[in-house]
Design a protein around this motif. Structure first.
Motif, PDB file in Angstrom:
ATOM      1  N   PRO A   1      99.738  92.966 104.031  1.00  0.00           N
ATOM      2  CA  PRO A   1      99.713  92.894 102.562  1.00  0.00           C
ATOM      3  C   PRO A   1      99.680  94.300 101.974  1.00  0.00           C
ATOM      4  CG  PRO A   1      97.573  92.313 103.473  1.00  0.00           C
ATOM      5  CD  PRO A   1      98.514  92.408 104.630  1.00  0.00           C
ATOM      6  N   LYS A   2     100.500  94.507 100.950  1.00  0.00           N
ATOM      7  CA  LYS A   2     100.639  95.857 100.383  1.00  0.00           C
ATOM      8  C   LYS A   2      99.531  96.205  99.409  1.00  0.00           C
ATOM      9  CE  LYS A   2     104.640  96.293 102.466  1.00  0.00           C
ATOM     10  NZ  LYS A   2     104.670  94.973 103.143  1.00  0.00           N
ATOM     11  N   LEU A   3      99.116  95.255  98.579  1.00  0.00           N
ATOM     12  CA  LEU A   3      98.188  95.567  97.481  1.00  0.00           C
ATOM     13  C   LEU A   3      96.851  96.144  97.953  1.00  0.00           C
ATOM     14  CD1 LEU A   3      97.653  95.553  94.458  1.00  0.00           C
ATOM     15  CD2 LEU A   3      96.853  93.179  94.668  1.00  0.00           C
ATOM     16  N   PRO A   4      96.182  95.570  98.975  1.00  0.00           N
ATOM     17  CA  PRO A   4      94.885  96.145  99.373  1.00  0.00           C
ATOM     18  C   PRO A   4      94.994  97.597  99.815  1.00  0.00           C
ATOM     19  CG  PRO A   4      95.155  93.963 100.306  1.00  0.00           C
ATOM     20  CD  PRO A   4      96.489  94.336  99.732  1.00  0.00           C
ATOM     21  N   PHE A   5      96.043  97.920 100.595  1.00  0.00           N
ATOM     22  CA  PHE A   5      96.169  99.290 101.076  1.00  0.00           C
ATOM     23  C   PHE A   5      96.587 100.247  99.971  1.00  0.00           C
ATOM     24  CE2 PHE A   5      96.617  96.709 104.918  1.00  0.00           C
ATOM     25  CZ  PHE A   5      95.732  97.350 105.757  1.00  0.00           C
TER      26      PHE A   5
ATOM     27  N   VAL B   1      95.663  99.932  96.811  1.00  0.00           N
ATOM     28  CA  VAL B   1      94.439 100.177  96.042  1.00  0.00           C
ATOM     29  C   VAL B   1      93.519 101.154  96.783  1.00  0.00           C
ATOM     30  CG1 VAL B   1      92.343  99.115  95.140  1.00  0.00           C
ATOM     31  CG2 VAL B   1      94.538  97.951  94.876  1.00  0.00           C
ATOM     32  N   ALA B   2      93.326 100.928  98.101  1.00  0.00           N
ATOM     33  CA  ALA B   2      92.443 101.815  98.870  1.00  0.00           C
ATOM     34  C   ALA B   2      92.995 103.235  98.910  1.00  0.00           C
ATOM     35  CB  ALA B   2      92.265 101.267 100.278  1.00  0.00           C
ATOM     36  N   GLY B   3      94.298 103.393  99.171  1.00  0.00           N
ATOM     37  CA  GLY B   3      94.891 104.728  99.209  1.00  0.00           C
ATOM     38  C   GLY B   3      94.847 105.425  97.860  1.00  0.00           C
ATOM     39  N   GLY B   4      95.079 104.647  96.784  1.00  0.00           N
ATOM     40  CA  GLY B   4      95.014 105.245  95.446  1.00  0.00           C
ATOM     41  C   GLY B   4      93.618 105.762  95.114  1.00  0.00           C
ATOM     42  N   LEU B   5      92.599 104.996  95.481  1.00  0.00           N
ATOM     43  CA  LEU B   5      91.228 105.452  95.233  1.00  0.00           C
ATOM     44  C   LEU B   5      90.932 106.751  95.976  1.00  0.00           C
ATOM     45  CD1 LEU B   5      89.249 102.065  95.382  1.00  0.00           C
ATOM     46  CD2 LEU B   5      89.810 103.420  93.348  1.00  0.00           C
ATOM     47  N   MET B   6      91.404 106.864  97.219  1.00  0.00           N
ATOM     48  CA  MET B   6      91.177 108.083  97.982  1.00  0.00           C
ATOM     49  C   MET B   6      91.877 109.284  97.353  1.00  0.00           C
ATOM     50  SD  MET B   6      89.142 107.587 100.478  1.00  0.00           S
ATOM     51  CE  MET B   6      88.375 106.206 101.333  1.00  0.00           C
ATOM     52  N   LEU B   7      93.115 109.093  96.873  1.00  0.00           N
ATOM     53  CA  LEU B   7      93.847 110.199  96.255  1.00  0.00           C
ATOM     54  C   LEU B   7      93.208 110.627  94.938  1.00  0.00           C
ATOM     55  CD1 LEU B   7      97.547 109.104  96.955  1.00  0.00           C
ATOM     56  CD2 LEU B   7      96.187 110.843  98.136  1.00  0.00           C
TER      57      LEU B   7
ATOM     58  N   GLY C   1      93.885 108.941 102.095  1.00  0.00           N
ATOM     59  CA  GLY C   1      94.668 108.225 101.089  1.00  0.00           C
ATOM     60  C   GLY C   1      96.104 108.021 101.530  1.00  0.00           C
ATOM     61  N   PHE C   2      96.753 109.075 102.009  1.00  0.00           N
ATOM     62  CA  PHE C   2      98.143 108.929 102.455  1.00  0.00           C
ATOM     63  C   PHE C   2      98.232 108.055 103.704  1.00  0.00           C
ATOM     64  CE2 PHE C   2      98.885 112.874  99.946  1.00  0.00           C
ATOM     65  CZ  PHE C   2      99.894 112.378  99.133  1.00  0.00           C
ATOM     66  N   GLY C   3      97.173 108.089 104.548  1.00  0.00           N
ATOM     67  CA  GLY C   3      97.169 107.217 105.713  1.00  0.00           C
ATOM     68  C   GLY C   3      97.135 105.754 105.317  1.00  0.00           C
ATOM     69  N   ALA C   4      96.308 105.417 104.299  1.00  0.00           N
ATOM     70  CA  ALA C   4      96.260 104.031 103.826  1.00  0.00           C
ATOM     71  C   ALA C   4      97.595 103.613 103.219  1.00  0.00           C
ATOM     72  CB  ALA C   4      95.133 103.878 102.801  1.00  0.00           C
ATOM     73  N   LEU C   5      98.232 104.494 102.462  1.00  0.00           N
ATOM     74  CA  LEU C   5      99.551 104.159 101.889  1.00  0.00           C
ATOM     75  C   LEU C   5     100.605 104.018 102.985  1.00  0.00           C
ATOM     76  CD1 LEU C   5      99.574 106.528  98.760  1.00  0.00           C
ATOM     77  CD2 LEU C   5      99.102 104.070  98.833  1.00  0.00           C
ATOM     78  N   GLY C   6     100.469 104.807 104.053  1.00  0.00           N
ATOM     79  CA  GLY C   6     101.436 104.710 105.133  1.00  0.00           C
ATOM     80  C   GLY C   6     101.373 103.371 105.857  1.00  0.00           C
ATOM     81  N   LEU C   7     100.177 102.725 105.865  1.00  0.00           N
ATOM     82  CA  LEU C   7     100.063 101.415 106.509  1.00  0.00           C
ATOM     83  C   LEU C   7     100.858 100.345 105.773  1.00  0.00           C
ATOM     84  CD1 LEU C   7      96.265 101.394 107.433  1.00  0.00           C
ATOM     85  CD2 LEU C   7      98.203 101.728 108.958  1.00  0.00           C
ATOM     86  N   CYS C   8     101.207 100.600 104.508  1.00  0.00           N
ATOM     87  CA  CYS C   8     102.020  99.634 103.762  1.00  0.00           C
ATOM     88  C   CYS C   8     103.415  99.477 104.360  1.00  0.00           C
ATOM     89  CB  CYS C   8     102.136 100.056 102.298  1.00  0.00           C
ATOM     90  SG  CYS C   8     100.569 100.053 101.406  1.00  0.00           S
ATOM     91  N   LEU C   9     103.851 100.449 105.162  1.00  0.00           N
ATOM     92  CA  LEU C   9     105.190 100.389 105.759  1.00  0.00           C
ATOM     93  C   LEU C   9     105.263  99.425 106.933  1.00  0.00           C
ATOM     94  CD1 LEU C   9     106.014 104.233 105.727  1.00  0.00           C
ATOM     95  CD2 LEU C   9     106.621 102.489 104.022  1.00  0.00           C
ATOM     96  N   ILE C  10     104.090  98.986 107.453  1.00  0.00           N
ATOM     97  CA  ILE C  10     104.109  98.055 108.586  1.00  0.00           C
ATOM     98  C   ILE C  10     104.512  96.673 108.087  1.00  0.00           C
ATOM     99  CG2 ILE C  10     102.700  96.976 110.378  1.00  0.00           C
ATOM    100  CD1 ILE C  10     100.974  99.453 110.412  1.00  0.00           C
ATOM    101  N   PRO C  11     105.542  96.073 108.643  1.00  0.00           N
ATOM    102  CA  PRO C  11     105.992  94.738 108.163  1.00  0.00           C
ATOM    103  C   PRO C  11     104.905  93.689 108.356  1.00  0.00           C
ATOM    104  CG  PRO C  11     107.671  95.766 109.559  1.00  0.00           C
ATOM    105  CD  PRO C  11     106.425  96.590 109.705  1.00  0.00           C
ATOM    106  N   GLY C  12     104.757  92.848 107.363  1.00  0.00           N
ATOM    107  CA  GLY C  12     103.818  91.739 107.434  1.00  0.00           C
ATOM    108  C   GLY C  12     102.448  92.027 106.862  1.00  0.00           C
TER     109      GLY C  12
END
Length: 679
Positions: free
Chosen positions: A286-290, A292-298, A273-284
């Motif tokens: 899309p934030k919403l899919p990651f 949602v995926a990270g939230g489901l894991m947590l 979950g935290f790994g998926a949220l961490g991918l949101c920091l990469i520029p460019g």
């Protein structure tokens, strides 16, 4: 009707290969093919073990033949009419957007997925599974025989398990061959599509006079549509094949099993979950899919943590629920009574007797008592099972009249793997408690892996029950009390009253009968045939009441039953004493308190015992269980001399060798204590 359904269906499939079908009928059969493949896939996912779908190899062959017959029928319609029904037309125009290039690419991708990825992997797993299953068959058969001998299962259950082992080997062997059907089907799909393309171009341009571009468009889309229609059910069957051969034995369906194992541990879910949220920091990105995926894991990790805490609380409650000691007179009186047979468990082994946790040790002990009654002819006393907080963890103790006579370990969450190649398996090295074989306590999750490596795997309850059976057999004479003799005598009296009335109390008392039966049990002779034993005692008791003659009379009455446990393929392997030495032993017999005794000089006696022990060990090293045979007058005193030194060596007289088709001499003890090994 069920017997004719499949044969008639196969005949109709053969007919489809040569008889043209209308387009409407072809649409119906294509729909049936796709639906049937989906049914096979769902069945493969919901079975608990591969053998629940043992018909899968035959189903795979029939479905493959059916699909190839549909390909032939579709090819015939495409080349003759330029139309093969609505299903193929829709797949050729709507599914791929009417684009030949897109259709060919999708078709090629499906072929790569099926042929290169799924089919090759499933074929390899089936091949390895078949090899390991055949290698593990002897170990599984030994485990079944061990459970049968210890009384854990009856003959019917043993027969069912043996049939299941053979069925498992046959299934994986069939799957090894059936996977080749899937691979051949993928190759056939490529060839059929190419034939449709080339043949369609030739017929459209050469026979129907179509422009080249129109022929390419018409026949290419129809060929691609036909290929897609056939590859979708083929892909479903390939996936079903992979699921079946990779399915491990479990009590749940595949979906429940996967979800339970993925959601069991909190930390992997939290890291994902935290790994998926961490991918949101990469520029460019899309934030919403990651998010949602990270939230489901947590969220899933929080639920897994709550479930783990609940299991810990239940385990603590189970330990705290152990009965506390009390000081009431009734309980103290019960505590000071000496139980003939007892089994004490450490606190962490209580789950073995808790039915709510799947513990069936008490039921197995009951089955063991029935097995002992069948084998030895005695009714073993009830086994009093209790917890003992003073025992070390993972430990059990077997008590005989309040005294510990054996002890072993049964670590929770493990199974005992017995074999020669256990080095690659993690676990705690140990020795099997009955036969002293090299073994290892391994995690229960590795049971299938250990069986595939050829090891014999036994659960904890089976280990304890087998150990208990060995202790009871070794001390059967001590466990046969006066009340037990009275009960056995009453049972015989119901069916043979004259035999009992003639024997007791007129000729022998219950105490004297008890001594004879105890001596027989101590010599590993079953007393199940009490009628013949009592009849023999009645005849001999008219002349003497000494123990040795009475025991010999009972043994002679049992006849072939004496030698039967030592026969191997109707052959009895014997050790004999050189005639001169045997005559010397006969001359040295002296009356004693417990019957006649052998009074050899110390050097001769020491040489005899040393030679006999060495010879017995040499023969046993060849996986042969020998017996020592001698003159009838020598049998009882010679056994008393031999038993303390070589307890595993049975002593039989020449008159007790009936029942053996062949008697093979394995060695002779000569007068000067040298060994002459037999042929």
């Amino acid at each position: 009707m069920n017997q004719l359904g499949v044969p008639v269906g196969i005949v109709m499939i053969i007919v489809m290969l040569v008889v043209p079908l209308p387009a409407a009928v072809l649409d119906l059969l294509i729909a049936l093919n796709i639906t049937g493949a989906l049914l096979v896939l769902m069945t493969a996912m919901f079975v608990h073990k591969p053998l629940d779908f043992a018909a899968f190899p035959a189903v795979l062959l029939v479905m493959t033949l059916f699909r190839l017959a549909l390909n032939v029928s579709a090819t015939r319609l495409v080349l003759l009419n330029g139309f093969a029904g609505k299903v193929i037309d829709t797949f050729g125009h709507f599914v791929v957007g009417g684009s030949l290039i897109v259709g060919l690419i999708v078709f090629a991708i499906l072929l790569v997925i099926q042929f290169v990825v799924i089919t090759n992997g499933a074929g390899r797993v089936a091949e390895v599974g078949a090899r390991f299953t055949l290698d593990a068959m002897p170990g599984k058969q030994m485990a079944i025989d061990a459970d049968l001998n210890s009384g854990l299962i009856d003959e019917d259950e043993a027969r069912r398990r043996r049939a299941e082992v053979h069925a498992e080997a046959d299934f994986y062997g069939s799957m090894d061959g059936a996977s080749k059907f899937v691979k051949g089907d993928a190759i056939a799909a490529i060839i059929i599509t190419l034939v449709n393309l080339i043949g369609g171009f030739a017929i459209g341009v050469g026979q129907m006079g179509m422009p080249f571009s129109e022929a390419v468009t018409t026949y290419s889309l129809l060929s691609v549509g036909d290929g897609l229609v056939s590859q979708i059910p083929a892909l479903l069957l390939s996936v079903a094949t992979g699921l079946i051969v990779t399915r491990s034995v479990n009590n749940e369906d595949m979906g429940s099993d996967i979800l339970r194992q993925l959601m069991r541990n909190q930390m992997p879910l939290r890291v994902a979950g935290f790994g998926a949220l961490g991918l949101c920091l990469i520029p460019g990105l899309p934030k919403l899919p990651f998010i949602v995926a990270g939230g489901l894991m947590l969220v899933a990790s929080s639920r897994a943590g709550a479930a783990a805490k609940e299991e810990d609380v239940q385990a603590q409650q189970a330990q705290s629920a152990l009965p506390a000691a009390a000081d009431t007179p009734e309980l103290l009186a019960a505590e000071i009574q000496v139980d003939p047979l007892g089994l004490e468990l450490s606190a962490d082994l209580i789950d073995l007797v808790d039915p709510s946790n799947g513990g069936d040790l008490l039921d197995r002990v009951k089955a063991l008592r029935r097995k002992i009654a069948t084998d030895l002819g005695i009714v073993a006393p009830p086994v009093r099972t209790r917890d003992n907080l003073q025992l070390p963890s993972q430990t059990y103790a077997i008590m005989l009249f309040g005294i510990e006579v054996a002890r072993g370990e049964a670590p929770p969450g493990t199974v005992l793997a017995i074999g020669d190649y256990l080095g690659s398996l993690p676990g705690q090295p140990t020795q099997e408690p009955v036969f002293g074989l090299e073994a290892k306590w391994i995690p229960a999750e590795l049971r299938s892996q250990a069986e595939l490596s050829g090891a014999t795997v036994v659960d904890r309850a089976s280990v304890i029950t087998t150990h208990l059976a060995e202790v009871v057999t070794a001390h059967a004479a001590r466990l046969l009390g006066r009340e037990d003799v009275r009960m056995l005598t009453d049972v015989v009296k119901r069916t043979h009253p004259v035999v009992v009335e003639e024997l007791t109390p007129a000729q022998l008392s219950l105490g004297e009968i008890q001594r004879v039966l105890q001596e027989l049990l101590d010599e590993s002779v079953s007393i199940r045939d009490l009628v013949r034993i009592f009849e023999a005692l009645s005849l001999r008791a008219t002349r003497t009441k000494e123990l040795d003659p009475l025991v010999d009379a009972a043994r002679q009455a049992l006849g072939p039953a004496i030698a039967a446990p030592y026969l191997v393929d109707k052959t009895l392997h014997v050790l004999t004493i050189e005639p001169q030495l045997e005559q010397q032993i006969l001359e040295s017999l002296r009356p004693g308190e417990h019957g006649q005794a052998i009074a050899l000089d110390p050097s001769t006696s020491q040489g005899l015992m040393g030679s006999l022990a060495q010879l017995t060990q040499d023969v046993e090293n060849r996986n042969i269980r020998p017996v020592l045979v001698c003159a009838p007058q020598l049998r009882a005193p010679l056994r008393r001399l031999v038993h303390p030194i070589v307890p595993r060596l049975s002593v039989l007289s020449y008159q007790e060798l009936t029942g053996a088709d062949q008697i093979r001499s394995e060695g002779v003890v000569v007068a000067d204590a040298r060994l002459a090994v037999g042929a």
